[in-house]
Design a protein around this motif. Structure first.
Motif, PDB file in Angstrom:
ATOM      1  N   SER A   1       0.858  -1.193   0.000  1.00 17.85           N
ATOM      2  CA  SER A   1       0.000   0.000   0.000  1.00 17.85           C
ATOM      3  C   SER A   1       0.889   1.236   0.000  1.00 17.85           C
ATOM      4  O   SER A   1       1.921   1.286   0.690  1.00 17.85           O
ATOM      5  CB  SER A   1      -0.926   0.012   1.225  1.00 17.85           C
ATOM      6  N   LEU A   2       0.499   2.220  -0.805  1.00 21.75           N
ATOM      7  CA  LEU A   2       1.208   3.492  -0.891  1.00 21.75           C
ATOM      8  C   LEU A   2       0.287   4.599  -0.388  1.00 21.75           C
ATOM      9  O   LEU A   2      -0.901   4.641  -0.769  1.00 21.75           O
ATOM     10  CB  LEU A   2       1.634   3.779  -2.329  1.00 21.75           C
ATOM     11  N   ALA A   3       0.822   5.474   0.450  1.00 18.05           N
ATOM     12  CA  ALA A   3       0.002   6.550   1.033  1.00 18.05           C
ATOM     13  C   ALA A   3       0.749   7.882   0.918  1.00 18.05           C
ATOM     14  O   ALA A   3       1.985   7.924   0.973  1.00 18.05           O
ATOM     15  CB  ALA A   3      -0.324   6.242   2.488  1.00 18.05           C
ATOM     16  N   ILE A   4      -0.039   8.981   0.799  1.00 22.96           N
ATOM     17  CA  ILE A   4       0.539  10.311   0.674  1.00 22.96           C
ATOM     18  C   ILE A   4      -0.512  11.342   1.074  1.00 22.96           C
ATOM     19  O   ILE A   4      -1.736  11.091   0.990  1.00 22.96           O
ATOM     20  CB  ILE A   4       1.025  10.572  -0.776  1.00 22.96           C
ATOM     21  N   ASP A   5      -0.035  12.466   1.530  1.00 21.94           N
ATOM     22  CA  ASP A   5      -0.941  13.578   1.840  1.00 21.94           C
ATOM     23  C   ASP A   5      -1.616  14.020   0.553  1.00 21.94           C
ATOM     24  O   ASP A   5      -0.954  14.380  -0.420  1.00 21.94           O
ATOM     25  CB  ASP A   5      -0.141  14.738   2.439  1.00 21.94           C
ATOM     26  N   PRO A   6      -2.949  13.993   0.484  1.00 19.60           N
ATOM     27  CA  PRO A   6      -3.640  14.327  -0.766  1.00 19.60           C
ATOM     28  C   PRO A   6      -3.348  15.739  -1.259  1.00 19.60           C
ATOM     29  O   PRO A   6      -3.471  16.003  -2.465  1.00 19.60           O
ATOM     30  CB  PRO A   6      -5.120  14.143  -0.429  1.00 19.60           C
ATOM     31  N   TYR A   7      -2.943  16.657  -0.353  1.00 22.67           N
ATOM     32  CA  TYR A   7      -2.654  18.024  -0.792  1.00 22.67           C
ATOM     33  C   TYR A   7      -1.349  18.116  -1.588  1.00 22.67           C
ATOM     34  O   TYR A   7      -1.086  19.137  -2.238  1.00 22.67           O
ATOM     35  CB  TYR A   7      -2.590  18.958   0.428  1.00 22.67           C
ATOM     36  N   LEU A   8      -0.536  17.061  -1.529  1.00 28.63           N
ATOM     37  CA  LEU A   8       0.704  17.044  -2.305  1.00 28.63           C
ATOM     38  C   LEU A   8       0.491  16.575  -3.745  1.00 28.63           C
ATOM     39  O   LEU A   8       1.414  16.633  -4.551  1.00 28.63           O
ATOM     40  CB  LEU A   8       1.733  16.142  -1.622  1.00 28.63           C
ATOM     41  N   LEU A   9      -0.718  16.101  -4.033  1.00 29.71           N
ATOM     42  CA  LEU A   9      -1.024  15.613  -5.385  1.00 29.71           C
ATOM     43  C   LEU A   9      -1.692  16.714  -6.189  1.00 29.71           C
ATOM     44  O   LEU A   9      -2.692  17.310  -5.754  1.00 29.71           O
ATOM     45  CB  LEU A   9      -1.938  14.382  -5.324  1.00 29.71           C
ATOM     46  N   GLU A  10      -1.161  17.034  -7.347  1.00 31.50           N
ATOM     47  CA  GLU A  10      -1.698  18.102  -8.183  1.00 31.50           C
ATOM     48  C   GLU A  10      -2.769  17.599  -9.143  1.00 31.50           C
ATOM     49  O   GLU A  10      -3.599  18.375  -9.602  1.00 31.50           O
ATOM     50  CB  GLU A  10      -0.562  18.754  -8.982  1.00 31.50           C
ATOM     51  N   LYS A  11      -2.755  16.310  -9.466  1.00 27.15           N
ATOM     52  CA  LYS A  11      -3.682  15.748 -10.454  1.00 27.15           C
ATOM     53  C   LYS A  11      -4.499  14.626  -9.827  1.00 27.15           C
ATOM     54  O   LYS A  11      -4.044  13.985  -8.875  1.00 27.15           O
ATOM     55  CB  LYS A  11      -2.907  15.201 -11.661  1.00 27.15           C
ATOM     56  N   PRO A  12      -5.662  14.355 -10.373  1.00 29.43           N
ATOM     57  CA  PRO A  12      -6.453  13.221  -9.866  1.00 29.43           C
ATOM     58  C   PRO A  12      -5.762  11.875 -10.091  1.00 29.43           C
ATOM     59  O   PRO A  12      -5.900  10.965  -9.296  1.00 29.43           O
ATOM     60  CB  PRO A  12      -7.757  13.306 -10.672  1.00 29.43           C
ATOM     61  N   ILE A  13      -5.022  11.759 -11.214  1.00 29.55           N
ATOM     62  CA  ILE A  13      -4.289  10.529 -11.526  1.00 29.55           C
ATOM     63  C   ILE A  13      -2.842  10.904 -11.814  1.00 29.55           C
ATOM     64  O   ILE A  13      -2.560  11.741 -12.665  1.00 29.55           O
ATOM     65  CB  ILE A  13      -4.902   9.796 -12.734  1.00 29.55           C
TER      66      ILE A  13
END
Length: 480
Positions: free
Chosen positions: A443-455
């Motif tokens: 499983s990979l996890a990350i703060d969603p605010y660090l993602l710029e795109k939906p995919i």
């Protein structure tokens, strides 16, 4: 008027009464009734010569290779082992998986174009020198010669009534045939079941149903094909004999009789000049027919039954040598050369087959050399593309399939790249056995605010302890 017209159009028919009610079949006198039997027995006469020595050597190479390969081991594994149960082909230290079927495709293409190339160039040399049907038939004939004697004695033995001599010779021959057929079948099954499991398991009863079934099946098939059917397989069952003529041309080397030199044929004294008698070089000894494994008369021209084994060439050369004539009345030659022309070897069709063959061999080598000894498949969790975990991080779940395609135990290092700040949950160092597919849930996890795109695109990296590296692309879904 009608009757007169019909009578004028009639073709006069002359009734010819044959004085000789007997005809020659396969080099011996036979009644007309015998000629029309469904299958006439062919008694092959032994012959020695250049081409038979070559054929025997090639037969030995083929047979010994077939018999020994299952017993040769590389890195503790059978050198050639076609493990259909586990979907693995082990070839001289190389393991071929279903993912590597392109290699097998290249092998089949090379085999096909090799057949086309050599048939166009040298006719049916595969049938005469390498075909298992021919190799095993000559082995069975060898047993016949050792136990029943040469051709004339075998013919005489079959005509004699049954007595002790005939009984023990026939029995010994068939025992040898069955024994050799069983050994052949066990060797063949060993390629799929394992050499030790096949030979030991057969006699100890440790085999399951299917290995026993195939062992008895191939024993019966070998015994029937090489012992009884023989040339019938070549003439009526083998498709190669039917489409070979498509690849022939005027420059194809085939076993041929030089009619211009040999006719008119007939017996003569050895010291008499055949030209004074109005004869050609052929003395009509029919040795060429007696040594032919398919029972044809090569003097009748090119026939689809001819397997280009060269037995008639050696027999005729011996006769020419005894008569003091020049050899080559029957030889490997071309139709163009027999007509007085010059054979054209470098012709477009042959060059085309050769070019394709070279390209396919190059592609096979390049594919085999560039083949990765490891493979990584990434499978996303289809039930939940993404989710927020208890820490408020966006999480994606994957299953990584690590395939060890080598013959050794390997340690693998797993990592991910393409997104900064990803947290990895799961094993990152795994040990995989040879030929094993190892599943690693990750499983990979990350703060969603660090993602710029939906995919977001990412890459999983797999590195083994030998330094081999493979990268597999995937995606990280942010969700809503």
């Amino acid at each position: 008027m009608m009757s007169e017209s019909n009578s004028e159009q009639k073709i006069p028919v002359k009734q010819i009464h044959s004085k000789d009610k007997k005809v020659k079949v396969s080099g011996r006198r036979s009644t007309k009734h015998e000629k029309h039997r469904p299958r006439h027995r062919i008694y092959v006469r032994a012959v020695e010569g250049v081409y038979q020595s070559l054929r025997n050597r090639m037969n030995w190479v083929m047979m010994v290779s077939f018999m020994l390969l299952p017993w040769i081991h590389i890195d503790g594994r059978q050198s050639v082992f076609l493990d259909f149960a586990n979907r693995q082909f082990h070839l001289f230290g190389l393991t071929i998986w279903p993912q590597d079927l392109m290699l097998l495709a290249f092998v089949f293409i090379i085999a096909a174009f090799s057949l086309f190339f050599f048939t166009t160039f040298l006719g049916r040399v595969w049938c005469g020198y390498w075909c298992p049907q021919t190799v095993w038939t000559f082995i069975f004939i060898w047993f016949e010669e050792k136990l029943e004697g040469p051709r004339n004695k075998r013919m005489r033995l079959d005509e004699l009534p049954w007595d002790f001599n005939k009984l023990w010779r026939k029995t010994a021959k068939h025992v040898c045939w069955v024994g050799f057929s069983l050994f052949t079948a066990l060797t063949f099954v060993a390629y799929f079941w394992g050499s030790h499991a096949s030979f030991v398991g057969f006699f100890t009863g440790d085999m399951t149903f299917w290995p026993y079934f195939w062992t008895f099946f191939f024993t019966l098939a070998t015994y029937g094909n090489a012992g009884w059917m023989r040339e019938t397989v070549c003439l009526h069952m083998c498709p190669y004999a039917r489409f070979q003529s498509v690849m022939f041309d005027q420059d194809t080397f085939t076993v041929s009789y030089d009619a211009a030199r040999g006719e008119a044929r007939g017996p003569r004294p050895r010291k008499k000049d055949p030209k004074e008698l109005g004869l050609g070089d052929c003395i009509d000894c029919v040795l060429c027919v007696q040594v032919c494994p398919t029972g044809i008369d090569i003097r009748n021209g090119l026939q689809y039954e001819c397997i280009n084994c060269g037995a008639c060439v050696d027999a005729c050369d011996q006769t020419m040598d005894r008569m003091g004539y020049e050899k080559g009345l029957i030889s490997y030659t071309t139709e163009r050369q027999l007509a007085g022309g010059k054979t054209n070897i470098m012709r477009p069709k042959l060059l085309g087959y050769g070019m394709v063959l070279v390209i396919m061999i190059t592609a096979l080598i390049a594919t085999a050399v560039g083949r990765d000894p490891l493979k990584l498949d990434v499978i996303r969790d289809r039930n939940m593309l993404s989710r927020l975990n208890e820490y408020g991080l966006m999480e994606n779940v994957y299953t990584l399939k690590v395939l060890n395609k080598s013959q050794q135990v390997r340690d693998y290092q797993l990592s991910v790249q393409g997104i900064e700040g990803l947290e990895w949950s799961g094993e990152q160092v795994v040990t995989v056995e040879p030929g094993e597919v190892f599943s690693v849930p990750v499983s990979l996890a990350i703060d969603p605010y660090l993602l710029e795109k939906p995919i977001t695109e990412l890459e999983f990296v797999l590195i083994d302890d030998a330094g081999n590296r493979v990268v597999q692309e995937s995606r990280f879904i942010k969700g809503r």
